[in-house]
Design a protein around this motif. Sequence first.
Motif, short mmCIF file in Angstrom:
data_model
loop_
_atom_site.label_atom_id
_atom_site.label_comp_id
_atom_site.label_asym_id
_atom_site.label_seq_id
_atom_site.Cartn_x
_atom_site.Cartn_y
_atom_site.Cartn_z
N LYS A 1 6.46 6.06 -3.61
CA LYS A 1 5.53 7.02 -4.22
C LYS A 1 5.73 7.08 -5.74
O LYS A 1 4.78 7.25 -6.50
CB LYS A 1 5.73 8.40 -3.62
CG LYS A 1 5.27 8.53 -2.16
CD LYS A 1 3.76 8.47 -2.06
CE LYS A 1 3.29 8.81 -0.66
NZ LYS A 1 1.82 8.75 -0.54
N THR A 2 6.98 6.93 -6.18
CA THR A 2 7.24 6.95 -7.62
C THR A 2 6.63 5.74 -8.30
O THR A 2 6.08 5.86 -9.41
CB THR A 2 8.77 6.99 -7.87
OG1 THR A 2 9.34 8.10 -7.18
CG2 THR A 2 9.06 7.14 -9.36
N VAL A 3 6.72 4.59 -7.67
CA VAL A 3 6.10 3.38 -8.22
C VAL A 3 4.58 3.60 -8.35
O VAL A 3 3.97 3.22 -9.36
CB VAL A 3 6.39 2.16 -7.33
CG1 VAL A 3 5.59 0.95 -7.77
CG2 VAL A 3 7.88 1.84 -7.35
N GLU A 4 3.97 4.21 -7.33
CA GLU A 4 2.54 4.50 -7.39
C GLU A 4 2.23 5.45 -8.54
O GLU A 4 1.25 5.27 -9.27
CB GLU A 4 2.08 5.12 -6.07
CG GLU A 4 1.97 4.14 -4.93
CD GLU A 4 1.35 4.79 -3.70
OE1 GLU A 4 1.49 6.02 -3.54
OE2 GLU A 4 0.71 4.07 -2.91
N LEU A 5 3.07 6.49 -8.69
CA LEU A 5 2.85 7.47 -9.75
C LEU A 5 2.97 6.84 -11.14
O LEU A 5 2.15 7.10 -12.03
CB LEU A 5 3.86 8.62 -9.61
CG LEU A 5 3.81 9.71 -10.66
CD1 LEU A 5 2.44 10.37 -10.69
CD2 LEU A 5 4.90 10.76 -10.40
N VAL A 6 3.97 5.99 -11.32
CA VAL A 6 4.15 5.32 -12.60
C VAL A 6 2.97 4.41 -12.90
O VAL A 6 2.48 4.34 -14.05
CB VAL A 6 5.47 4.51 -12.60
CG1 VAL A 6 5.56 3.60 -13.81
CG2 VAL A 6 6.67 5.46 -12.59
N ALA A 7 2.46 3.71 -11.88
CA ALA A 7 1.33 2.80 -12.08
C ALA A 7 0.06 3.54 -12.49
O ALA A 7 -0.75 3.02 -13.26
CB ALA A 7 1.08 2.01 -10.81
N SER A 8 -0.10 4.76 -11.99
CA SER A 8 -1.33 5.51 -12.27
C SER A 8 -1.25 6.36 -13.53
O SER A 8 -2.28 6.64 -14.16
CB SER A 8 -1.70 6.39 -11.08
OG SER A 8 -0.68 7.36 -10.84
#
Length: 290
Positions: free
Chosen positions: A247-254
């Motif tokens: 989820k953190t990777v997704e948050l950083v990407a967005s």
Amino acid sequence: MFKRLHWLDILILFVLVILVAVVWYRIEGALNYRWRWEIIPNYILRWNEDSQSWVANVLLQGVITTVRVSLYASVLALILGTILGMARCASNLAVRMLARTYLEFLRNIPPVVVIFIFYFFLSEQLVVAFNIESWARGIARSEDKAVWEFLFGDMRRFPSLISGVIVLALFESAFVGEIVRAGIQSVSQGQHEAAQSIGMSRLQQMRFIILPQAFKRVVPPMANQFISLIKDSSIISLISVQELTFKTVELVASTRAIFEAWLTTALFYFMICFALSMLFKRLERQPDTR
């Protein structure tokens, strides 16, 4: 408290403060990074207009999934590890060698490699063989799914969750097995001989005499292994299990809020592991009333 500080402790604290200051300067100066801490709370909790209540957002959803995966994987790893630990101490040479091969194989291969091996060659095959994906989708479409969602979250993602649990449990069971083996072998030979003298079978000896004493002795290393399992759960983000790291990777990407997201994630892991560490330490201090 300050009177107990040694000059070396003060020096280490000073060095740490300098290190943090240098890193902070490099981020803000050399990297020209703009901090946006104000957006992070909204990715932990968000206001749902439909239900008129606060609901978990990306990061908190990841925390909940991490706790679920760690809990289920630890139970399965404890069961498998206990069996492996007993097999390592079995009188049959073939059983001992099979258990040792499994343990040595897992303990001497990088975790990432083990995760992919188990995922593609075992976990994914089990999901297909038992038709878990169709079963989970059926529950997701049904109205009576509240209990299932409480236990496993979004049932549409149940196959990936159960794959992560199986993979993590198989990996961690190798370490649990060695802990159990050490606990069993720490019980004196006199205990075995006493159990044999009253006519107990080997299985009865393990169940009533050896394992209760062994588990009492391995509580500290088992607690440490459980905490390590929580941290190791971040590895299963590589197989698309939507836990905290994923989820953190997704948050950083967005959002491109790189430092804010990862520092918040680190804080969540620290809070979980530190709380468990304090809990286990308190349990270890409980006096034996038996």
